[in-house]
Design a protein around this motif. Structure first.
Motif, PDB file in Angstrom:
ATOM      1  N   GLY A  79       0.809  -1.213   0.000  1.00 60.52           N
ATOM      2  CA  GLY A  79       0.000   0.000   0.000  1.00 60.52           C
ATOM      3  C   GLY A  79       0.839   1.257   0.000  1.00 60.52           C
ATOM      4  N   ARG A  80       1.914   1.265   0.776  1.00 58.08           N
ATOM      5  CA  ARG A  80       2.778   2.455   0.812  1.00 58.08           C
ATOM      6  C   ARG A  80       3.453   2.691  -0.530  1.00 58.08           C
ATOM      7  NH1 ARG A  80       3.886   0.371   6.001  1.00 58.08           N
ATOM      8  NH2 ARG A  80       5.795  -0.652   5.271  1.00 58.08           N
ATOM      9  N   PHE A  81       3.900   1.610  -1.174  1.00 56.34           N
ATOM     10  CA  PHE A  81       4.543   1.777  -2.479  1.00 56.34           C
ATOM     11  C   PHE A  81       3.545   2.330  -3.499  1.00 56.34           C
ATOM     12  CE2 PHE A  81       5.464   0.179  -6.732  1.00 56.34           C
ATOM     13  CZ  PHE A  81       6.709   0.752  -6.935  1.00 56.34           C
ATOM     14  N   LEU A  82       2.355   1.769  -3.563  1.00 56.00           N
ATOM     15  CA  LEU A  82       1.365   2.239  -4.525  1.00 56.00           C
ATOM     16  C   LEU A  82       0.964   3.682  -4.241  1.00 56.00           C
ATOM     17  CD1 LEU A  82      -0.902  -0.925  -4.826  1.00 56.00           C
ATOM     18  CD2 LEU A  82       0.810  -0.111  -6.461  1.00 56.00           C
ATOM     19  N   SER A  83       0.846   4.032  -2.967  1.00 58.53           N
ATOM     20  CA  SER A  83       0.527   5.423  -2.620  1.00 58.53           C
ATOM     21  C   SER A  83       1.632   6.359  -3.081  1.00 58.53           C
ATOM     22  CB  SER A  83       0.314   5.560  -1.101  1.00 58.53           C
ATOM     23  OG  SER A  83      -0.833   4.849  -0.684  1.00 58.53           O
ATOM     24  N   SER A  84       2.881   5.945  -2.883  1.00 57.82           N
ATOM     25  CA  SER A  84       4.003   6.793  -3.297  1.00 57.82           C
ATOM     26  C   SER A  84       4.047   6.959  -4.809  1.00 57.82           C
ATOM     27  CB  SER A  84       5.327   6.189  -2.810  1.00 57.82           C
ATOM     28  OG  SER A  84       5.378   6.158  -1.406  1.00 57.82           O
ATOM     29  N   TRP A  85       3.790   5.857  -5.534  1.00 59.66           N
ATOM     30  CA  TRP A  85       3.815   5.951  -6.995  1.00 59.66           C
ATOM     31  C   TRP A  85       2.665   6.806  -7.516  1.00 59.66           C
ATOM     32  CZ3 TRP A  85       1.140   2.781 -11.052  1.00 59.66           C
ATOM     33  CH2 TRP A  85       1.654   3.080 -12.338  1.00 59.66           C
ATOM     34  N   SER A  86       1.538   6.800  -6.817  1.00 58.78           N
ATOM     35  CA  SER A  86       0.365   7.538  -7.286  1.00 58.78           C
ATOM     36  C   SER A  86       0.501   9.041  -7.102  1.00 58.78           C
ATOM     37  CB  SER A  86      -0.896   7.048  -6.550  1.00 58.78           C
ATOM     38  OG  SER A  86      -0.864   7.429  -5.179  1.00 58.78           O
ATOM     39  N   GLU A  87       1.555   9.483  -6.417  1.00 57.28           N
ATOM     40  CA  GLU A  87       1.779  10.909  -6.195  1.00 57.28           C
ATOM     41  C   GLU A  87       3.035  11.346  -6.959  1.00 57.28           C
ATOM     42  OE1 GLU A  87       2.184  11.183  -2.025  1.00 57.28           O
ATOM     43  OE2 GLU A  87       0.088  10.624  -1.610  1.00 57.28           O
ATOM     44  N   PRO A  88       3.037  12.541  -7.517  1.00 60.32           N
ATOM     45  CA  PRO A  88       4.239  13.023  -8.214  1.00 60.32           C
ATOM     46  C   PRO A  88       5.435  13.019  -7.267  1.00 60.32           C
ATOM     47  CG  PRO A  88       2.367  14.465  -8.627  1.00 60.32           C
ATOM     48  CD  PRO A  88       1.942  13.521  -7.542  1.00 60.32           C
ATOM     49  N   GLY A  89       6.566  12.508  -7.744  1.00 64.08           N
ATOM     50  CA  GLY A  89       7.725  12.473  -6.870  1.00 64.08           C
ATOM     51  C   GLY A  89       8.803  11.552  -7.372  1.00 64.08           C
ATOM     52  N   SER A  90       9.495  10.931  -6.442  1.00 63.14           N
ATOM     53  CA  SER A  90      10.725  10.201  -6.758  1.00 63.14           C
ATOM     54  C   SER A  90      10.490   8.918  -7.549  1.00 63.14           C
ATOM     55  CB  SER A  90      11.466   9.867  -5.470  1.00 63.14           C
ATOM     56  OG  SER A  90      10.684   9.011  -4.651  1.00 63.14           O
ATOM     57  N   LEU A  91       9.262   8.394  -7.573  1.00 70.19           N
ATOM     58  CA  LEU A  91       8.999   7.137  -8.285  1.00 70.19           C
ATOM     59  C   LEU A  91       8.445   7.374  -9.692  1.00 70.19           C
ATOM     60  CD1 LEU A  91       7.467   4.960  -5.419  1.00 70.19           C
ATOM     61  CD2 LEU A  91       9.850   5.169  -6.142  1.00 70.19           C
TER      62      LEU A  91
END
Length: 340
Positions: A79-91
């Motif tokens: 869940g944390r990975f998908l949340s991070s990818w869904s937001e503009p940023g390092s991923l």
């Protein structure tokens, strides 16, 4: 009720039959599918050996909104990975994400997560940003060094295409999936980075002579594991590409594929619509528009020095609209289902 994978399983039900699908496997698929979004492409991973009944399910997330919706279903690392990818940023360099559900258990707790990468990926970003986010922990120095060695040893024609975290299978290993090598190059590469895997690979690489779009996968923890995977495909579906039959035939001649499963897998490609499957069609969610496309994605052989090779077919399914702006994102293989 939102569109789910369960709606597409209802459309596909006449084809979810033996020898590729037994009733137990279909039951597990149905239970899982009720909670998965139906806007995404799905893939069935079916075993081709006689009597091998396990079927797994993968789901491709192409958009950040799909990732955000899926993140709500999972806790912890996924869940944390998908949340991070869904937001503009390092991923942001990640092109798409696959969630792979192993259905050898009644209730898979979380999926294996796989990220698709651009060909010119920065190794430093991969090792120090993406992989720690994907697996929920930094790489050890030994694992980091091994991965870097494998990447720096690639021939000029090859590049890293996917990376996997195998935490969902209780492993700290990272899987690298490499694209762009011919069978002879695969053997040369393995001789350099993973010599113990070469005898098993030599038995299988002749099956993939003349096959396009070859992938090699290997697992790396504190050492390079003995398991490797070799897969390949063609741009066109079997109706227009006779080499699919040749590839199946080579697997069958080695006892890795049953005749019935070969026939069923080759017959999988096609499509359904409201007009061909009016009863189960998800009218409330889709209306009468669109298609549920079926395609043969690729064949794979997993090699382990201590065991018999295992052959698998990957059967694509999911929504497709010819008029949709999302249509170009579909693979050439899926689009070719409509070709004559």
């Amino acid at each position: 009720m939102p569109l789910t994978v369960a709606h597409w399983l209802a459309v596909l039900e006449p084809r979810l039959t033996e020898p590729l699908f037994d009733s137990a496997a279909v039951g597990r698929l149905r239970r899982l599918a009720q909670t998965l979004p139906g806007e995404c492409q799905g893939t069935f991973e079916v075993r081709l050996a006689p009597g091998a009944a396990q079927v797994d399910l993968s789901l491709r997330l192409l958009t950040l909104s799909q990732a955000a919706a899926a993140a709500a279903r999972f806790g912890s690392t996924v869940g944390r990975f998908l949340s991070s990818w869904s937001e503009p940023g390092s991923l942001a360099p990640v092109r798409s994400v696959w969630l792979e559900f192993d259905l050898d258990r009644e209730e898979p707790s979380e999926p294996v997560v796989c990220a698709k990468l651009p060909a010119d990926i920065d190794f430093g970003w991969l090792l120090d940003t993406l992989l720690p986010a994907l697996r929920g922990a930094p790489l050890s120095k030994g694992q980091r060094d091994l991965i870097l060695t494998c990447l720096e040893s690639l021939p000029g024609s090859a590049h890293l295409l996917y990376v996997f975290s195998l935490r969902a299978r209780g492993s700290d290993a990272v899987r690298l999936e490499i694209f762009g090598m011919e069978p002879s190059q695969i053997l040369d590469y393995l001789r350099r980075v993973a010599p113990p895997t070469v005898p098993a690979a030599k038995e299988i690489t002749p099956c993939f002579e003349g096959v396009e779009r070859l992938h090699l996968s290997l697992d790396i923890a504190e050492e390079i594991r003995s398991r490797i995977g070799i897969e390949g495909s063609f741009p066109w579906q079997p109706r227009r590409e006779p080499r699919w039959k040749d590839l199946f035939g080579r697997l069958e001649s080695r006892g890795l594929c049953s005749p019935g499963k070969r026939t069923a897998a080759l017959a999988w490609p096609g499509w359904d619509s409201f007009w061909t499957a009016a009863g189960p069609w998800p009218v409330a969610q889709m209306g009468p528009r669109g298609f549920c496309v079926r395609g043969l994605s690729h064949l794979k052989v997993v090699c382990r020095p201590d065991g018999r090779p295992e052959a698998k077919a990957y059967l694509v399914f999911g929504p497709f609209e010819r008029s949709s702006v999302a249509a170009p994102a579909s693979s050439a293989a899926r689009r070719s289902v409509f070709s004559t």
